[in-house]
Design an enzyme around this catalytic site. Structure first.
Site, PDB file in Angstrom:
ATOM      1  N   GLN A 253       0.815  -1.212   0.000  1.00 57.22           N
ATOM      2  CA  GLN A 253       0.000   0.000   0.000  1.00 57.22           C
ATOM      3  C   GLN A 253       0.854   1.270   0.000  1.00 57.22           C
ATOM      4  O   GLN A 253       0.472   2.280  -0.572  1.00 57.22           O
ATOM      5  CB  GLN A 253      -0.916   0.021   1.229  1.00 57.22           C
ATOM      6  CG  GLN A 253      -1.976  -1.068   1.221  1.00 57.22           C
ATOM      7  CD  GLN A 253      -2.849  -1.025   2.461  1.00 57.22           C
ATOM      8  OE1 GLN A 253      -3.002   0.031   3.074  1.00 57.22           O
ATOM      9  NE2 GLN A 253      -3.412  -2.157   2.842  1.00 57.22           N
ATOM     10  N   CYS A 254       2.006   1.204   0.649  1.00 59.17           N
ATOM     11  CA  CYS A 254       2.893   2.370   0.716  1.00 59.17           C
ATOM     12  C   CYS A 254       3.830   2.385  -0.494  1.00 59.17           C
ATOM     13  O   CYS A 254       4.131   1.339  -1.068  1.00 59.17           O
ATOM     14  CB  CYS A 254       3.724   2.348   1.996  1.00 59.17           C
ATOM     15  SG  CYS A 254       2.729   2.436   3.501  1.00 59.17           S
TER      16      CYS A 254
END
Length: 685
Positions: A547-548
């Site tokens: 996600q990052c």
């Protein structure tokens, strides 16, 4: 020159003119506020003058004049001075100026009498600055004095003549070379002594004895000796330093006043040649001498030619905010001097930049925009500053993380102003709707508001930077930017790779201009032109590391810098957004017409840190692009919000609208038929 009789002219010296750099007042302001406060004690400073024959004769001071040790520079003489800064304008006006210069002069006379100047000739020269600083208005009143004794009055035995009348070309060259080898403290006053057919440059300590009695007869061979000084004058009259030099010589040996003294005023060209130097044959007529208790002169005249102070009005430049704004452009302005004379600085100051994303990329892009002179920067981001951000996202500090974290866009805008207070920066906080992220009924009003805010922001800016985390977040701003014809710069990161590109702008009536060497800028593809699927929810079922944006520390800085350079190159090109993307050409083959002020501009830049390689791919618009194709822009124009809602709520709507669904089906059928043919061939074998 004034005339004493038919054969002799009284020497009229060329006085110094003062020149004060603005940085001098800035340093004085800082010192007055933080160090001196109410202290009126005098302060030692340094000035300098040039003896080059092509430079106006001034004694200049700047911000470095307060340094403990003066800076040395070729063809310049450093002069020690004294600054007396008064606390009130009344004290500045009422101080006895004659008594002040006489008191300074008596200190100089004492130095002459103890003969310390023989070892350190530069100490003969001195200047004095009386000042008052009005720090509310940034008004600086000042008066320079260059003290020198009013006597003796000296005359020329004959008109001054060029050095070439007494020395041949080789001798002049030898003198010049020997003079450059002198220590800086010896270059102001020295001597030239004949030795056979040559002349030697010697220090005063070589020919003057500090221990001799002044009443003894001089043992100096004046026939073969020239006294010399670094002359700032560029006319026939000698410069002001000669006045104090002669006074010192006559104090050392009064007997010299009865003889003819030969003096050379050294004047250098920029390459060190002294061919413009002047020779003066000096005598001292007894008929015009006055008693020994003479006064001191040297107060400078003001702009009106009267004896009085000058005023430096620094209100427009000494305000720290204005000074910071002016200084921040110095690097760009210096480019125009020599490196890029045609650089358009104004266009960057006036261009309004919208940064979508205030994360690692957004922070780096904003800093680089500042460095290039952009002064209108807006951030859009809905996130908050977390404790993991400041080490990578250069606009944030630990303080921004406290109390749950500040909004990124607002913190970035505020911190940008801490770097440069004059920047026009603001932060907008809202979420950008994305394809594949369905909008529930409860969020519909908020989504409509966010779309309106984004649309207005894009309309109000000239350049749009797409610096967002996900592919789908870039879709809506890409569409709106294409619709309004905005310059769009995209930057995306991988772990050890990056993509930086500019989007093209076109209309349905335009035909693609493509050949083997370049693609017209208005026909360049966008970020989505190489895709055959619509963007979806890329965060669904992803772990934290997915996600990052996890990337090597230097990737964002490189990509951010290239994104700004791509924009600057585009703005400096005469065709702006229509600047062609050049490829398959070496620098030698490149047509100058295809280049901008800063060189050719690529369509995209792909970098790979694992191999430290960069490639410059170019692609044209895809007629079935899900973001910039005419069919998508047409749908957006006709249906507006309804079209956008269909895109957000359906993962396949864009593919259906653009015909990608049919294209995919055709591709699948072709593959099936190909496999079927292969199976039949295998069976027959």
């Amino acid at each position: 020159m004034s005339t004493i009789d038919d054969k002799q002219d009284i020497i009229q010296y060329v006085p110094f003119m003062s020149f004060v750099h603005p940085s001098f007042w800035h340093s004085l302001t800082e010192m007055k506020l933080n160090v001196d406060k109410l202290n009126e004690n005098t302060k030692q400073i340094y000035g300098r003058y040039s003896y080059r024959d092509d430079i106006i004769s001034v004694l200049e001071v700047d911000g470095t004049s307060f340094n403990k040790d003066p800076e040395t520079e070729f063809h310049y003489i450093n002069v020690t001075g004294t600054l007396m800064n008064k606390n009130t304008i009344e004290d500045f006006k009422n101080i006895d100026k004659a008594a002040l210069i006489n008191s300074v002069g008596e200190i100089m006379r004492a130095n002459i009498q103890i003969k310390s100047w023989i070892d350190n000739p530069n100490s003969l020269l001195n200047f004095f600055v009386l000042s008052f600083a009005d720090l509310k208005k940034f008004h600086y009143y000042y008066w320079f004095a260059f003290p020198a004794p009013s006597q003796p009055v000296v005359c020329l035995k004959e008109k001054c003549k060029n050095i070439s009348t007494c020395f041949n070309e080789k001798q002049i060259k030898d003198i010049s070379q020997s003079y450059q080898l002198l220590e800086i403290s010896q270059k102001c006053f020295f001597a030239i002594v004949k030795d056979g057919d040559s002349y030697n440059v010697v220090t005063l300590s070589k020919i003057l004895d500090k221990n001799r009695n002044k009443d003894e007869e001089s043992n100096i061979d004046l026939t073969n000796t020239f006294f010399a000084f670094a002359d700032h004058s560029n006319c026939e009259n000698p410069g002001w330093p000669l006045r104090i030099f002669l006074a010192a010589l006559f104090e050392y040996c009064p007997d010299l006043s009865k003889k003819i003294i030969k003096v050379i005023g050294i004047r250098c060209s920029k390459n060190g040649a002294i061919n413009n130097s002047q020779i003066y044959n000096i005598t001292v007529p007894e008929t015009i001498q006055t008693p020994q208790n003479v006064g001191w002169v040297g107060w400078e005249r003001n702009e009106r030619g009267n004896f009085g102070p000058k005023l430096a009005n620094m209100s427009s430049s000494m305000d720290p905010v204005k000074l910071a704004d002016t200084s921040s452009d110095l690097n760009i302005k210096l480019m125009k001097w020599r490196l890029v004379p045609d650089l358009d600085v104004t266009i960057m100051k006036e261009t309004k930049c919208l940064l979508l994303g205030a994360g690692t990329l957004g922070c780096h892009v904003a800093r680089d925009l500042l460095a290039w002179g952009f002064r209108h920067i807006t951030f859009i981001d809905s996130g908050k500053v977390s404790y993991s951000n400041p080490t990578r996202q250069v606009l944030y500090t630990y303080q921004d993380c406290l109390n749950g974290g500040r909004k990124k866009s607002e913190a970035a805008a505020d911190n940008l102003k801490l770097i440069l207070p004059t920047v026009q920066s603001k932060g907008l906080v809202f979420h950008i709707p994305m394809p594949g992220h369905p909008i529930g009924e409860s969020l519909k009003d908020e989504t409509v508001t966010n779309i309106e805010l984004l649309t207005e922001a894009i309309k109000d800016h000239d350049v749009i930077f797409l610096l967002l985390d996900t592919r789908e977040a870039r879709w809506l701003p890409t569409l709106i930017s294409a619709h309004y014809g905005k310059i769009t710069i995209n930057a995306a990161l991988g772990f050890d790779s990056y993509l930086v590109m500019r989007h093209g702008i076109s209309s349905a009536q335009e035909e693609t201009s493509i050949n083997s060497t370049f693609v017209s800028g208005d026909q360049l593809g966008c970020y989505f032109c190489n895709d055959v699927t619509a963007p979806g929810n890329s965060l669904k079922d992803r772990t934290l590391d997915q996600q990052c944006t996890v990337s090597r520390a230097g990737v964002a800085a490189i990509a951010g810098a290239l994104a700004v350079e791509l924009l600057v190159g585009t703005l400096q090109h005469p065709l702006r957004v229509k600047a062609p993307a050049v490829y398959n050409l070496t620098d030698e083959e490149l047509d100058p017409k295809l280049q901008g002020v800063l060189g050719p501009i690529p369509h995209s830049i792909r970098g790979f840190l694992h191999s430290y390689q960069t490639v410059l791919p170019t692609c044209t618009k895809f007629k079935q692009c899900i973001a910039c194709s005419e069919v998508v822009i047409g749908k957006y124009k006709e249906e507006g919000l309804d079209f956008l809602m269909n895109v957000f709520n359906s993962g396949t709507y864009l593919e259906d609208v653009t015909g990608l669904s049919e294209l995919q089906l055709t591709a699948e059928m072709t593959e099936i038929l190909t496999l079927s043919d292969e199976d039949q061939d295998t069976t027959s074998i």
